[in-house]
Design an enzyme around this catalytic site. Structure first.
Site, PDB file in Angstrom:
ATOM      1  N   ARG A 227       0.852  -1.190   0.000  1.00  0.00           N
ATOM      2  CA  ARG A 227       0.000   0.000   0.000  1.00  0.00           C
ATOM      3  C   ARG A 227       0.886   1.237   0.000  1.00  0.00           C
ATOM      4  O   ARG A 227       1.942   1.265   0.664  1.00  0.00           O
ATOM      5  CB  ARG A 227      -0.897   0.027   1.249  1.00  0.00           C
ATOM      6  CG  ARG A 227      -2.048  -0.976   1.210  1.00  0.00           C
ATOM      7  CD  ARG A 227      -3.110  -0.602   0.177  1.00  0.00           C
ATOM      8  NE  ARG A 227      -4.266  -1.480   0.211  1.00  0.00           N
ATOM      9  CZ  ARG A 227      -4.506  -2.473  -0.658  1.00  0.00           C
ATOM     10  NH1 ARG A 227      -3.657  -2.716  -1.641  1.00  0.00           N
ATOM     11  NH2 ARG A 227      -5.604  -3.201  -0.556  1.00  0.00           N
ATOM     12  N   HIS A 275      -1.721   0.450  -9.835  1.00  0.00           N
ATOM     13  CA  HIS A 275      -2.378  -0.502  -8.925  1.00  0.00           C
ATOM     14  C   HIS A 275      -3.027  -1.662  -9.702  1.00  0.00           C
ATOM     15  O   HIS A 275      -4.244  -1.871  -9.626  1.00  0.00           O
ATOM     16  CB  HIS A 275      -3.418   0.234  -8.053  1.00  0.00           C
ATOM     17  CG  HIS A 275      -3.719  -0.505  -6.770  1.00  0.00           C
ATOM     18  ND1 HIS A 275      -3.969   0.126  -5.576  1.00  0.00           N
ATOM     19  CD2 HIS A 275      -3.821  -1.834  -6.489  1.00  0.00           C
ATOM     20  CE1 HIS A 275      -4.220  -0.769  -4.630  1.00  0.00           C
ATOM     21  NE2 HIS A 275      -4.124  -1.969  -5.176  1.00  0.00           N
TER      22      HIS A 275
HETATM   23  C1  GLV Z   1      -5.528  -4.892  -4.024  1.00  0.00           C
HETATM   24  O1  GLV Z   1      -4.843  -3.973  -3.765  1.00  0.00           O
HETATM   25  C2  GLV Z   1      -6.037  -5.832  -3.073  1.00  0.00           C
HETATM   26  O2  GLV Z   1      -6.018  -5.529  -1.874  1.00  0.00           O
HETATM   27  O3  GLV Z   1      -6.477  -6.896  -3.505  1.00  0.00           O
END
Ligand code: GLV
Length: 312
Positions: A227, A275
């Site tokens: 993250r 992401h």
């Molecule tokens: C993506 O970031 C997830 O948490 O699956």
């Protein structure tokens, strides 16, 4: 006629048909409804990615929530989570494999100097850099849970010297694992390439900061698919600009989407990904979401239950 099973749905990424179409064949009668509809007040389960504060607490008939992601910080961090609710997250083997693919790709980019060769190609420059040996390259995987263990194990097949860190002790064949604060530092000290896939909790927020970057080896590369809020972004830029770290590849950012004027975009030693390292896939995770919905509705604790206090 099956009577409708109302399930509240909220996501910042996909419209309602994305999950409705995947779940309909698995759970006859399922009808996803947005939280602002009267039917949502009848829903016993909510499936969600990044709900606004107060949305979950506002649905009075809920018995539980299913995270449409592997991480759960988007539901818990800085938000109220009613204590009586059950909470399941995704643990999808296909997503773990997708993460392992992405980590192989990004680790190999550093190991094989891909960035330098692509830049040389642009200059029409036929350069040859000294090769490296995988077995003499230490890759540290920070986070050895359901996903990290697959990533670490996959890296061993490429013959890297793989080490890893997790909060509690783990044993993965071919991987030297560390735990606890001392173990975290050992990984920082030893890694040529550090790959982080840690969950975001109070303990991991801002964990990659100036002090910890300074503990990393001169010339090490930093890869983050955990993250963004685990990284003090200005400290990372400084550690790269002062030559201590060789570069970073980031799939997650403090603010997503990454703001237009952010320093990461044009930084020559930072690779930005939007992401996508392990995207949620209704085709592969539909079955477990459907099962979690049924388990919660019928009063059972769903598989892959989240420990709300621990935060993952
Ligand atoms: C993506 O970031 C997830 O948490 O699956």
């Amino acid at each position: 006629m099956t009577s409708p099973i109302y399930v509240a749905y909220h996501s910042v990424d996909h419209d309602i048909s994305f999950w409705q179409d995947a779940l309909a064949p698995l759970l006859p009668g399922i009808t996803l409804v947005t939280p602002d509809t009267p039917e949502a007040q009848e829903a016993e389960v909510m499936i969600t990615w990044n709900p606004p504060e107060g949305m979950i607490a506002g649905l009075k008939n809920l018995k539980g929530v299913v995270s449409l992601a592997q991480g759960v910080d988007h539901v818990l961090n800085g938000k109220t989570f009613p204590t009586h609710l059950k909470f399941a997250r995704l643990i999808d083997p296909y997503m773990s494999e997708a993460m392992a693919e992405w980590v192989m790709l990004t680790v190999l980019e550093y190991h094989r100097d891909a960035m330098a060769y692509r830049a040389a190609e642009k200059r029409h420059d036929w350069i040859r850099l000294a090769p490296r040996i995988a077995g003499r390259t230490t890759v540290a995987v920070m986070g050895l849970g359901a996903i990290g263990s697959v990533v670490a194990e996959t890296l061993t097949h490429l013959k890297f010297n793989v080490i890893g860190w997790s909060r509690s002790e783990k044993s993965i064949p071919g991987v030297k694992s560390f735990h606890g604060d001392g173990g975290f530092k050992s990984c920082l000290n030893q890694a040529d390439i550090l790959v982080s896939i840690l969950p975001l909790t109070a303990a991991t927020a801002n964990i990659y900061n100036a002090q910890h970057f300074a503990e990393m080896k001169q010339g090490a590369a930093f890869i983050n698919a955990g993250r963004g809020k685990q990284v003090v972004e200005d400290d990372l830029i400084a550690a790269i600009d002062n030559g201590h770290l060789s570069g970073a590849t980031l799939d997650v950012m403090v603010t997503e989407p990454l703001p237009q004027d952010h320093g990461f975009w044009d930084h020559p030693k930072i690779n930005v990904w939007p992401h996508v390292s392990a995207q949620t896939n209704p085709e592969t995770s539909g079955q477990q979401v459907a099962k979690a919905i049924t388990d919660i509705r019928e009063g059972r604790t769903p598989d892959n239950s989240v420990n709300v206090t621990r935060g993952y």
